[in-house]
Structures are given as C-alpha cells and as structure tokens.
Design an enzyme around this catalytic site. Sequence first.
Site, PDB file in Angstrom:
ATOM      1  N   GLU A 182       3.758  12.536  -0.962  1.00 47.69           N
ATOM      2  CA  GLU A 182       2.671  12.111  -0.078  1.00 47.69           C
ATOM      3  C   GLU A 182       1.303  12.508  -0.631  1.00 47.69           C
ATOM      4  O   GLU A 182       0.342  11.743  -0.520  1.00 47.69           O
ATOM      5  CB  GLU A 182       2.870  12.685   1.331  1.00 47.69           C
ATOM      6  CG  GLU A 182       4.032  12.084   2.087  1.00 47.69           C
ATOM      7  CD  GLU A 182       3.881  10.578   2.325  1.00 47.69           C
ATOM      8  OE1 GLU A 182       2.747  10.056   2.281  1.00 47.69           O
ATOM      9  OE2 GLU A 182       4.905   9.919   2.563  1.00 47.69           O
TER      10      GLU A 182
ATOM     11  N   ASP B   2      -1.436   6.513   8.710  1.00 49.99           N
ATOM     12  CA  ASP B   2      -2.345   6.316   7.589  1.00 49.99           C
ATOM     13  C   ASP B   2      -2.934   4.914   7.692  1.00 49.99           C
ATOM     14  O   ASP B   2      -2.811   4.244   8.723  1.00 49.99           O
ATOM     15  CB  ASP B   2      -1.613   6.521   6.259  1.00 49.99           C
ATOM     16  CG  ASP B   2      -0.549   5.470   6.000  1.00 49.99           C
ATOM     17  OD1 ASP B   2      -0.240   4.662   6.914  1.00 49.99           O
ATOM     18  OD2 ASP B   2      -0.014   5.429   4.870  1.00 49.99           O
TER      19      ASP B   2
ATOM     20  N   GLY C 191      -5.884  11.920 -11.169  1.00 42.44           N
ATOM     21  CA  GLY C 191      -7.230  12.121 -10.642  1.00 42.44           C
ATOM     22  C   GLY C 191      -7.253  12.930  -9.353  1.00 42.44           C
ATOM     23  O   GLY C 191      -6.225  13.424  -8.895  1.00 42.44           O
TER      24      GLY C 191
ATOM     25  N   CYS D 122       2.769  -6.604   5.946  1.00 41.72           N
ATOM     26  CA  CYS D 122       1.441  -6.770   6.570  1.00 41.72           C
ATOM     27  C   CYS D 122       0.412  -6.114   5.652  1.00 41.72           C
ATOM     28  O   CYS D 122      -0.181  -5.089   5.972  1.00 41.72           O
ATOM     29  CB  CYS D 122       1.446  -6.136   7.959  1.00 41.72           C
ATOM     30  SG  CYS D 122       0.113  -6.711   9.020  1.00 41.72           S
TER      31      CYS D 122
ATOM     32  N   CYS E 243       3.802 -13.098   7.254  1.00 38.62           N
ATOM     33  CA  CYS E 243       4.219 -13.129   8.661  1.00 38.62           C
ATOM     34  C   CYS E 243       5.643 -13.645   8.851  1.00 38.62           C
ATOM     35  O   CYS E 243       6.364 -13.176   9.740  1.00 38.62           O
ATOM     36  CB  CYS E 243       3.248 -13.975   9.471  1.00 38.62           C
ATOM     37  SG  CYS E 243       1.577 -13.255   9.552  1.00 38.62           S
TER      38      CYS E 243
ATOM     39  N   CYS F 234       8.170 -10.885   8.652  1.00 38.24           N
ATOM     40  CA  CYS F 234       7.887  -9.698   9.464  1.00 38.24           C
ATOM     41  C   CYS F 234       8.795  -9.605  10.688  1.00 38.24           C
ATOM     42  O   CYS F 234       8.916 -10.567  11.459  1.00 38.24           O
ATOM     43  CB  CYS F 234       6.430  -9.719   9.917  1.00 38.24           C
ATOM     44  SG  CYS F 234       5.946  -8.249  10.853  1.00 38.24           S
TER      45      CYS F 234
ATOM     46  N   TYR G 116      -1.810  13.187   8.875  1.00 38.68           N
ATOM     47  CA  TYR G 116      -0.856  12.219   8.338  1.00 38.68           C
ATOM     48  C   TYR G 116       0.221  12.906   7.503  1.00 38.68           C
ATOM     49  O   TYR G 116       1.423  12.662   7.697  1.00 38.68           O
ATOM     50  CB  TYR G 116      -1.562  11.156   7.494  1.00 38.68           C
ATOM     51  CG  TYR G 116      -0.580  10.367   6.672  1.00 38.68           C
ATOM     52  CD1 TYR G 116       0.256   9.436   7.274  1.00 38.68           C
ATOM     53  CD2 TYR G 116      -0.439  10.595   5.304  1.00 38.68           C
ATOM     54  CE1 TYR G 116       1.199   8.740   6.535  1.00 38.68           C
ATOM     55  CE2 TYR G 116       0.504   9.904   4.561  1.00 38.68           C
ATOM     56  CZ  TYR G 116       1.320   8.975   5.186  1.00 38.68           C
ATOM     57  OH  TYR G 116       2.259   8.305   4.454  1.00 38.68           O
TER      58      TYR G 116
ATOM     59  N   TRP H 257      11.426   9.543  -4.295  1.00 38.81           N
ATOM     60  CA  TRP H 257      11.299  10.584  -3.267  1.00 38.81           C
ATOM     61  C   TRP H 257      12.114  10.256  -2.013  1.00 38.81           C
ATOM     62  O   TRP H 257      12.357  11.120  -1.195  1.00 38.81           O
ATOM     63  CB  TRP H 257       9.835  10.805  -2.900  1.00 38.81           C
ATOM     64  CG  TRP H 257       9.037   9.548  -2.716  1.00 38.81           C
ATOM     65  CD1 TRP H 257       8.867   8.830  -1.569  1.00 38.81           C
ATOM     66  CD2 TRP H 257       8.299   8.862  -3.737  1.00 38.81           C
ATOM     67  NE1 TRP H 257       8.072   7.747  -1.798  1.00 38.81           N
ATOM     68  CE2 TRP H 257       7.699   7.738  -3.114  1.00 38.81           C
ATOM     69  CE3 TRP H 257       8.069   9.090  -5.095  1.00 38.81           C
ATOM     70  CZ2 TRP H 257       6.892   6.846  -3.823  1.00 38.81           C
ATOM     71  CZ3 TRP H 257       7.274   8.199  -5.799  1.00 38.81           C
ATOM     72  CH2 TRP H 257       6.698   7.089  -5.173  1.00 38.81           C
ATOM     73  N   ARG H 258      12.535   9.000  -1.886  1.00 45.44           N
ATOM     74  CA  ARG H 258      13.369   8.642  -0.742  1.00 45.44           C
ATOM     75  C   ARG H 258      14.842   8.983  -0.974  1.00 45.44           C
ATOM     76  O   ARG H 258      15.604   9.115  -0.021  1.00 45.44           O
ATOM     77  CB  ARG H 258      13.254   7.137  -0.454  1.00 45.44           C
ATOM     78  CG  ARG H 258      11.965   6.747   0.242  1.00 45.44           C
ATOM     79  CD  ARG H 258      11.930   5.265   0.518  1.00 45.44           C
ATOM     80  NE  ARG H 258      10.703   4.906   1.231  1.00 45.44           N
ATOM     81  CZ  ARG H 258      10.238   3.676   1.334  1.00 45.44           C
ATOM     82  NH1 ARG H 258      10.915   2.676   0.780  1.00 45.44           N
ATOM     83  NH2 ARG H 258       9.129   3.431   1.988  1.00 45.44           N
TER      84      ARG H 258
END
Length: 233
Positions: free
Chosen positions: A40, A141, A84, A195, A203, A206, A123, A27-28
């Site tokens: 989404e 989100d 579902g 994260c 970390c 990041c 969102y 989807w990107r």
Amino acid sequence: MLKDYPLEQLVRPLLEWYPHHARVLPWREEPAPYRVWVSEIMLQQTRVEAVKPYFERFMKELPDIASLARCPQDRLLKLWEGLGYYNRVRNMQKAARTVMEQYGGVLPADYEALLKLSGIGNYTAGAIASIAYGIPVPAVDGNVLRILMRVSEDDSDILKQSVKKEAERALQPVIPKEQAGLFTQAMMELGATVCVPNGEPKCTECPWQPYCLAGRNHSYAHLPKKAGQSQER
C-alpha cells in the site's frame, strides 16, 4: 447524494464479481500484514505494474518488520530507488522501529493503533486492518471515492476532507463483517479496472450497472467533482 444512497444493495454483486475478475498481484497471494503495508505504501503515487518488481525485490531483501527496522538507510533508499517520494520509505522504517519497540515486531490488529504509526493515514490503516486482519473498517482512496460518487451521482467536492469522511461513514455499516478484506479489495479493483479514472468507464462490465445513477443518467464524465478543475474529461 451518497448519504441517502442505499449502499447495502451493492455489496453482494460486488463480492460475486470480484473473484472472477481480480488481477493476480504478488501482495494478494499472501496478504500478511507486513506485505499489505509495504504494497500500500509503494502503491501511493505509483502504478501497479511499476510496483510489482519493486515489491518482489523489497520482500526478498527485507522479508519482515525486524529486517526493515534495522536496515541501513543507504541500502533502504537503494531498494526504493526508482519509486520516488522517499519520505514514504523513511516513514515506513520509522514505523517499523516503533512496531519493534511497542508491539513485539507485529503490526497491531487495531485501526486506531495503526493510525498512530508514522506514514500511516486513514486509508492505509483501513487497508491493513481489513485486508490483513479482517477488521470491518473502510479504506477510502481515490478509486473508492470515484466509484462511490458515481454510483450515487454525488457531485460533492472530493478534495474536501469532509467528503472523504462522509464516504467512510457511509461505508462503515455496509462492510460485511466476515468478508471485510474481500470487500476492500473488490472496491479497489472496481475503481482501478472498470470505473477507471481516465477514459470511459467500462459500464457494461460493471457489477453495479443496474444500480449506478451516473451510468443511468450519463453523468459519469463529470464525476467525481474536484473544485477548481475542469469537469470535462
């Protein structure tokens, strides 16, 4: 606390990090409004890896809003089978019919208008508006809430709607107007891959490490706070 934390310092490191670490997701590749919307909705309550083949099949069978709006329900539910939470796709078809009737088959490039469509909350409206249309609005989100609570070491209860609203308010002024979609996707990616919700955050990988209060004080295991749930992870 998030409201006192200088979020603007996080924007540039995040945008520099994202292009080199973004996952390749179907989807990107073509973030058209319909594709962003479908992805989404599918990603609610469902893992990314599980969604990929469903998304590809759904796009092949129902490539646009018009085909979704007129799809027989039994065929629609068959396409969704395995994901579902069938109300998600029922609401999506209801919204598609509204879009056909009121917007000529094109999702409105307007956050407030998107919010009025069936099954679209803050969102999802923020994701469509920012990623597909480049509108600088927040998309908050669970992933985004987690990274914001950790970087600012805010122990507010994220199950409270007021806390999510505060996160949206805090983000709004720092969203780069020319890179709103990139910023939204980078925030999602950081929460999904670095994260992380379960296990130790990565970390050392990041881009926010120099600015993260929870990382500095080793308090990330207790954040974000969810009232009534054990904070030991």
